[in-house]
Design a protein around this motif. Structure first.
Motif, mmCIF file in Angstrom:
data_model
loop_
_atom_site.group_PDB
_atom_site.id
_atom_site.type_symbol
_atom_site.label_atom_id
_atom_site.label_comp_id
_atom_site.label_asym_id
_atom_site.label_seq_id
_atom_site.Cartn_x
_atom_site.Cartn_y
_atom_site.Cartn_z
ATOM 1 N N ARG A 44 9.645 2.556 -7.223
ATOM 2 C CA ARG A 44 10.084 1.449 -6.370
ATOM 3 C C ARG A 44 9.089 1.201 -5.249
ATOM 4 O O ARG A 44 8.731 0.059 -4.958
ATOM 5 N N ALA A 45 8.615 2.264 -4.616
ATOM 6 C CA ALA A 45 7.658 2.119 -3.518
ATOM 7 C C ALA A 45 6.339 1.545 -4.024
ATOM 8 O O ALA A 45 5.742 0.670 -3.382
ATOM 9 N N GLU A 46 5.870 1.998 -5.176
ATOM 10 C CA GLU A 46 4.625 1.483 -5.732
ATOM 11 C C GLU A 46 4.777 0.023 -6.137
ATOM 12 O O GLU A 46 3.868 -0.785 -5.956
ATOM 13 N N GLY A 47 5.927 -0.342 -6.677
ATOM 14 C CA GLY A 47 6.175 -1.739 -7.046
ATOM 15 C C GLY A 47 6.135 -2.653 -5.833
ATOM 16 O O GLY A 47 5.571 -3.755 -5.890
ATOM 17 N N LYS A 48 6.704 -2.214 -4.714
ATOM 18 C CA LYS A 48 6.668 -3.025 -3.495
ATOM 19 C C LYS A 48 5.250 -3.110 -2.941
ATOM 20 O O LYS A 48 4.832 -4.154 -2.440
ATOM 21 N N ALA A 49 4.479 -2.022 -3.053
ATOM 22 C CA ALA A 49 3.088 -2.045 -2.591
ATOM 23 C C ALA A 49 2.257 -2.989 -3.458
ATOM 24 O O ALA A 49 1.403 -3.724 -2.955
ATOM 25 N N ARG A 50 2.488 -2.994 -4.767
ATOM 26 C CA ARG A 50 1.757 -3.906 -5.656
ATOM 27 C C ARG A 50 2.120 -5.365 -5.359
ATOM 28 O O ARG A 50 1.267 -6.247 -5.412
ATOM 29 N N LEU A 107 -8.593 -4.995 -2.787
ATOM 30 C CA LEU A 107 -7.553 -5.270 -1.809
ATOM 31 C C LEU A 107 -6.561 -4.127 -1.737
ATOM 32 O O LEU A 107 -6.387 -3.368 -2.681
ATOM 33 N N LEU A 108 -5.885 -4.046 -0.612
ATOM 34 C CA LEU A 108 -4.935 -2.981 -0.332
ATOM 35 C C LEU A 108 -3.522 -3.529 -0.314
ATOM 36 O O LEU A 108 -3.277 -4.613 0.217
ATOM 37 N N GLY A 109 -2.592 -2.776 -0.890
ATOM 38 C CA GLY A 109 -1.181 -3.100 -0.820
ATOM 39 C C GLY A 109 -0.446 -1.954 -0.165
ATOM 40 O O GLY A 109 -0.720 -0.785 -0.447
ATOM 41 N N ILE A 110 0.482 -2.261 0.737
ATOM 42 C CA ILE A 110 1.219 -1.232 1.471
ATOM 43 C C ILE A 110 2.697 -1.388 1.167
ATOM 44 O O ILE A 110 3.254 -2.476 1.280
ATOM 45 N N GLY A 111 3.310 -0.265 0.780
ATOM 46 C CA GLY A 111 4.735 -0.253 0.485
ATOM 47 C C GLY A 111 5.444 0.787 1.342
ATOM 48 O O GLY A 111 4.814 1.501 2.122
ATOM 49 N N PRO A 112 6.740 0.892 1.186
ATOM 50 C CA PRO A 112 7.495 1.861 1.982
ATOM 51 C C PRO A 112 7.148 3.291 1.586
ATOM 52 O O PRO A 112 6.661 3.549 0.494
ATOM 53 N N GLY A 113 7.409 4.192 2.490
ATOM 54 C CA GLY A 113 7.156 5.605 2.226
ATOM 55 C C GLY A 113 8.213 6.207 1.320
ATOM 56 O O GLY A 113 9.305 5.680 1.153
ATOM 57 N N VAL A 114 7.852 7.319 0.719
ATOM 58 C CA VAL A 114 8.768 8.045 -0.149
ATOM 59 C C VAL A 114 9.006 9.415 0.480
ATOM 60 O O VAL A 114 8.058 10.159 0.715
#
Length: 171
Positions: A44-50, A107-114
């Motif tokens: 889930r976190a990786e999906g939001k970062a992508r 490019l960089l994508g940032i998602g929530p922490g786990v």
């Protein structure tokens, strides 16, 4: 306030009616749900970062349209659109083919922490093809595609994912 007279102690009906079995089943369901939630937290976190990374690519596409609106796109304008963002490299390569410009950027994508991490980072390599309008009357065309190398996303921006100049459409 004691026991019910019709239910004997020590029978299955007594435990079920008094709530012990129901509490155990509820705890088991909560434990399984929490386990599934924890097991899928990374995805889930990786999906939001992508999704954040792809949103950043769309934003940069619009910035390139604005930068090329005057019919010319120079290197300093491109460098302002793609600053370096650790751990992403930012601007990697600029190729010019007549009036067309191909920009490769990581490019960089940032998602929530786990759990105990503060944030989730993903990087991706994108190729932006800019076709500015020479007379400035029409809106410049900017296309974006994500470059990927199977099992090695970091190398997509170095050599393997960057197309050769012959792959660039000629006019």
């Amino acid at each position: 306030m004691g026991r019910r007279d019709e239910v004997r102690s020590g029978t299955a009906g007594g435990c079920l009616l008094n709530g012990c079995l129901a509490v155990l089943v509820l705890l088991l369901v909560c434990f399984i749900g929490l386990w599934i939630w924890a097991a899928t937290a990374d995805d889930r976190a990786e999906g939001k970062a992508r999704a954040d990374m792809r949103s950043g690519a769309e934003t940069r596409q619009e910035k390139l349209v604005g930068a090329a609106a005057d019919g010319v796109l120079d290197d300093s304008e491109i460098a302002r659109v793609f600053p370096q963002g650790k751990p992403a490299q930012g601007l990697v390569r600029i190729e010019r083919h007549g009036p067309d410009v191909m920009v490769t950027a990581e490019l960089l994508g940032i998602g929530p922490g786990v759990f105990l991490t503060s944030e989730t980072f993903v990087t991706g390599c994108f190729a932006f093809t800019v076709t500015p309008d020479g007379d400035g009357r029409r809106r410049p065309a900017v296309t974006v595609r994500e470059l990927a190398v199977e099992n090695e996303p970091q190398s997509a921006c170095t050599t393997a994912g960057v197309p050769s100049p012959s792959a660039f459409p000629s006019r």
